[in-house]
Design a protein around this motif. Structure first.
Motif, short mmCIF file in Angstrom:
data_model
loop_
_atom_site.label_atom_id
_atom_site.label_comp_id
_atom_site.label_asym_id
_atom_site.label_seq_id
_atom_site.Cartn_x
_atom_site.Cartn_y
_atom_site.Cartn_z
N GLY A 177 0.83 -1.20 -0.05
CA GLY A 177 0.17 0.02 -0.17
C GLY A 177 0.80 1.36 0.09
N PHE A 178 0.21 2.44 -0.16
CA PHE A 178 0.82 3.59 -0.22
C PHE A 178 1.14 4.27 1.28
N ALA A 179 0.42 3.40 2.23
CA ALA A 179 0.47 3.86 3.76
C ALA A 179 0.22 2.92 4.54
N ALA A 180 0.22 2.74 5.93
CA ALA A 180 -0.06 1.61 6.68
C ALA A 180 -1.60 1.66 7.00
N GLY A 181 -2.00 0.30 7.18
CA GLY A 181 -3.69 0.37 7.28
C GLY A 181 -4.30 -0.86 6.44
N GLY A 182 -3.31 -1.44 5.49
CA GLY A 182 -4.04 -2.62 4.64
C GLY A 182 -5.33 -2.05 4.04
N GLN A 183 -6.20 -3.06 3.68
CA GLN A 183 -7.53 -2.68 2.97
C GLN A 183 -8.62 -2.06 3.83
N ILE A 184 -8.63 -2.92 5.25
CA ILE A 184 -9.61 -2.70 6.00
C ILE A 184 -9.60 -1.05 6.60
N TYR A 185 -8.16 -0.87 6.96
CA TYR A 185 -7.98 0.52 7.42
C TYR A 185 -7.25 1.48 6.29
N ARG A 186 -7.82 1.00 4.95
CA ARG A 186 -6.87 1.74 3.91
C ARG A 186 -7.44 3.39 3.99
N GLY A 187 -6.22 4.06 3.64
CA GLY A 187 -6.39 5.56 3.85
C GLY A 187 -6.87 6.34 5.01
N LEU A 188 -6.52 5.74 6.27
CA LEU A 188 -7.09 5.88 7.59
C LEU A 188 -6.29 7.14 7.89
N GLY A 189 -5.04 7.23 7.38
CA GLY A 189 -4.03 8.44 8.27
C GLY A 189 -4.46 9.54 7.39
N ASN A 190 -5.16 9.58 6.26
CA ASN A 190 -5.06 10.60 5.42
C ASN A 190 -6.47 10.60 4.52
N SER A 191 -7.37 10.59 5.28
CA SER A 191 -8.86 10.24 4.73
C SER A 191 -9.69 11.63 4.03
N PRO A 192 -10.17 11.57 2.93
CA PRO A 192 -10.78 12.56 2.26
C PRO A 192 -12.13 12.65 3.05
N LEU A 193 -12.61 11.68 3.97
CA LEU A 193 -13.76 11.61 4.70
C LEU A 193 -13.52 11.78 5.88
N ALA A 194 -12.56 12.55 6.38
CA ALA A 194 -12.13 12.87 7.90
C ALA A 194 -13.53 13.63 8.56
N GLY A 195 -13.68 14.72 7.70
CA GLY A 195 -14.78 15.36 8.12
C GLY A 195 -16.29 14.68 8.33
N ARG A 196 -16.32 13.62 7.85
CA ARG A 196 -17.71 12.81 7.70
C ARG A 196 -17.49 11.52 8.15
N ARG A 197 -17.05 11.46 9.59
CA ARG A 197 -16.71 10.13 10.18
C ARG A 197 -17.81 9.11 10.21
N ASP A 198 -19.26 9.64 10.24
CA ASP A 198 -20.20 8.80 10.49
C ASP A 198 -20.15 7.95 8.99
N LEU A 199 -19.70 8.35 7.97
CA LEU A 199 -20.00 7.70 6.79
C LEU A 199 -19.42 6.25 6.85
N LEU A 200 -18.22 6.26 7.25
CA LEU A 200 -17.42 4.91 7.04
C LEU A 200 -17.83 3.98 8.20
N GLY A 201 -18.24 4.54 9.45
CA GLY A 201 -18.71 4.02 10.60
C GLY A 201 -17.59 3.63 11.50
N PRO A 202 -18.04 3.33 12.93
CA PRO A 202 -16.94 3.44 13.90
C PRO A 202 -15.87 2.30 13.89
N ASP A 203 -16.04 1.34 13.02
CA ASP A 203 -15.25 0.04 12.94
C ASP A 203 -13.95 0.62 12.29
N TYR A 204 -14.08 1.67 11.31
CA TYR A 204 -13.10 1.96 10.49
C TYR A 204 -12.23 2.80 11.42
N TRP A 205 -12.78 3.57 11.91
CA TRP A 205 -12.16 4.75 12.75
C TRP A 205 -11.29 4.12 13.92
#
Lengths: 476, 98
Positions: A45-73
């Motif tokens: 990957g481009f950064a740590a997280g694997g597929q389940i936490y993909r993009g976690l450190g640099n999420s374009p949805l950081a302002g809409r945390r409800d969208l991906l759900g608590p298990d992601y965050w």
């Protein structure tokens, strides 16, 4: 964590090399570092997280945390620990070789090297089970996991999408699309209708599990707002007038869509473990292969362990626990701690694993694809790379009396393309097994050889010569 | 079509697609950028010459192959979009030397 810029920055010797930076790989790295081991994590990957936490450190949805759900965050705590753990990390790196003596071939940025870590933990994770229905190779048809990756990394949602298949990930995606305000056009479930009755015995165990409340709430939310067509077999997708048309058995209508998102469960991604020579076992309930491992993730090869979904599907939380167990075992094997210390440090994790195991049997059995779904449709492309249809496979099986997958591969080219059998291997095994009246365990699997990811001649040519490697190792 | 939910203001990245100007967002892979522009297919297959597009988006299926800066058979889903990239949809089997 020290982010390595290129392959030349890899140290000569590491106590532990971890392949994959998903939950299992990150947790293994954190634990091994806490024991004072030197650790490198090699990740595609481009950064740590694997597929389940993909993009976690640099999420374009950081302002809409409800969208991906608590298990992601939930992954943020582990990610933070990993980033602070002091392991070396090389991203966009493909590990294409591993052998019983723990020589490990890795390429990145157009260059390749062989390193020889003292201990290896494979945390290669899961992939979605191939779903060979007619039209699964058409543009616009993707996996549910692919749609989720687009959502996590680029905040892209497919409008006018039909979801087909079953399993937790498909329902989660539907819920995420609902939360995004872009509901799927329809969800066609493919689990046979009588299945729930068949697995009724496992329901009490499931209801007592950590998955029950979450899963049922999700199901209810989606069913209330999305058109769900239940138990539809024989789904076919075709292209017509620039759009996809989805037809399902028993439904007279065709549903038009721009996108069709498929999912029928996940299976361990085992190509590297298999090519390394780790003994494999057939997991009959979930219908997939996994490396044979003990409670600590040890494979049949000394100093090579597998942790996380790559050793059998148990989910992200269990993967992190398994990563910690494998790291403590590595520490013991390297002589840093005793077995008694390892056991004492691991008692809580072993209890947690037992808790996380509860209810999984029900999910495995409920969502297991039927034998005909596993073998795929004759009209579908069985091998996407070499474009071998299910019908061609079946004809070859009947005409050539091919004894196993390797002969079938020689006759038809199935499994010979760049994906290296990842998207046809299970299908080929099922087709052979059903024709021969044997189990896929008896039929066996393709003989995999390295490189398990394509390696260019330029990358090979860039590898240091033996003399150069020895010169490097002898440097003070 | 894909709809972009993000409003976090990622930078727009200019690139060319088959020689024509195009744009993606910072953080997109090449495959994601093409999908966002509505290109569901990115190549013609090597054997049958039929249209194919990204399927798994995690580097395993090899259906997202494109030509990037003159080099063919690049996995679009494993390549981050960079400004100025010259991307071409891949017509069938890659020729030797490309």
């Amino acid at each position: 964590m020290t982010l390595l810029q290129d392959i030349g920055a890899l140290a000569e010797i590491y106590d532990v090399a971890i392949v994959g930076a998903g939950p299992a790989g990150m947790a293994a790295a954190v634990t091994a570092r806490a024991q004072g081991l030197s650790v490198v994590v090699l990740d595609r990957g481009f950064a740590a997280g694997g597929q389940i936490y993909r993009g976690l450190g640099n999420s374009p949805l950081a302002g809409r945390r409800d969208l991906l759900g608590p298990d992601y965050w939930k992954g943020e705590a582990l990610l933070d620990d990993f980033l602070g753990c002091g392991a070396d990390a090389l991203h966009q790196a493909s590990v294409w070789y591993l052998d019983a003596s723990r020589c490990l071939g890795v390429s990145q940025g157009g260059a390749a090297r062989i390193i020889a870590p003292r201990h290896v933990i494979l945390a290669t994770g899961a992939m979605e089970r191939p779903m060979p229905i007619p039209g699964w190779d058409l543009p616009g048809v993707m996996t549910a996991g692919a749609a989720q990756i687009l959502l996590k990394t680029s905040a892209l949602v497919a409008s006018d999408a039909v979801l087909v298949g079953d399993g937790p990930l498909l329902w989660l995606l539907a819920a995420q699309y609902l939360a995004a305000g872009v509901p799927p056009k329809a969800l066609i479930t493919t689990t046979p209708r009588r299945r729930l009755a068949q697995v009724a015995g496992a329901i009490p165990g499931f209801l007592a599990s950590p998955y029950a409340a979450k899963g049922l709430a999700l199901l209810w939310r989606v069913r209330r707002q999305v058109r769900v067509l239940d138990g539809s077999g024989g789904v076919e997708i075709r292209q017509h007038a620039g759009r996809l048309q989805v037809r399902h058995h028993g439904g007279a209508e065709e549903i038009g869509a721009d996108h069709v998102l498929l999912h029928q469960g996940v299976v361990p991604e085992v190509n590297l473990a298999r090519a390394a020579g780790c003994p494999m076992v057939w997991q009959a309930t979930s219908g997939c292969w996994a490396p044979q491992v003990d409670a600590w993730g040890n494979t049949g090869l000394t100093g090579i362990a597998v942790a996380g979904d790559g050793a059998g599907i148990r989910g992200a939380e269990a993967a992190a626990v398994a990563g910690r167990l494998a790291a403590r075992e590595a520490t013991r094997a390297l002589g840093v701690i005793t077995g008694a210390v390892r056991d004492a440090q691991s008692a809580a994790d072993i209890r947690a694993l037992r808790r996380l195991q509860r209810g999984r049997d029900f999910l495995d059995r409920l969502f297991a694809p039927s034998p005909s779904q596993r073998a795929g449709s004759p009209e579908a492309m069985a091998c996407r790379c070499e474009e071998v249809t299910g019908a061609t496979l079946r004809r070859a099986v009947a005409e050539t009396r091919a004894a196993g997958p390797n002969q079938l591969k020689a006759y038809t080219r199935c499994g010979m393309g760049p994906c290296q059998g990842r998207l046809c291997g299970l299908t080929v095994g099922e087709v052979l097994a059903q024709h021969q009246g044997r189990s896929p365990a008896e039929v066996g699997y393709f003989r995999l050889r390295p490189p398990v990811f394509p390696l260019s001649l330029a990358e090979m040519a860039s590898m240091p010569t033996l003399e150069e490697e020895e010169g490097r190792a002898n440097r003070p | 079509m894909f709809r972009r939910l993000s409003d976090t203001g990622e930078a727009m990245l200019p690139f060319t697609l088959d020689g024509l100007p195009a744009e993606g967002r910072a953080g997109d892979t090449v495959a994601a950028a093409l999908l966002a522009l509505g290109h569901l297919a990115c190549r013609h297959s090597a054997v049958g010459g039929v249209e194919r597009g990204p399927y798994c988006m995690m580097g395993l299926c090899f259906d997202c192959l494109v030509e990037i800066d003159g080099q063919g058979n690049r996995q679009g889903c494993l390549t981050l979009l960079r400004p100025g990239m010259a991307i071409r949809l891949q017509p069938g089997r890659r020729a030797l030397g490309q």
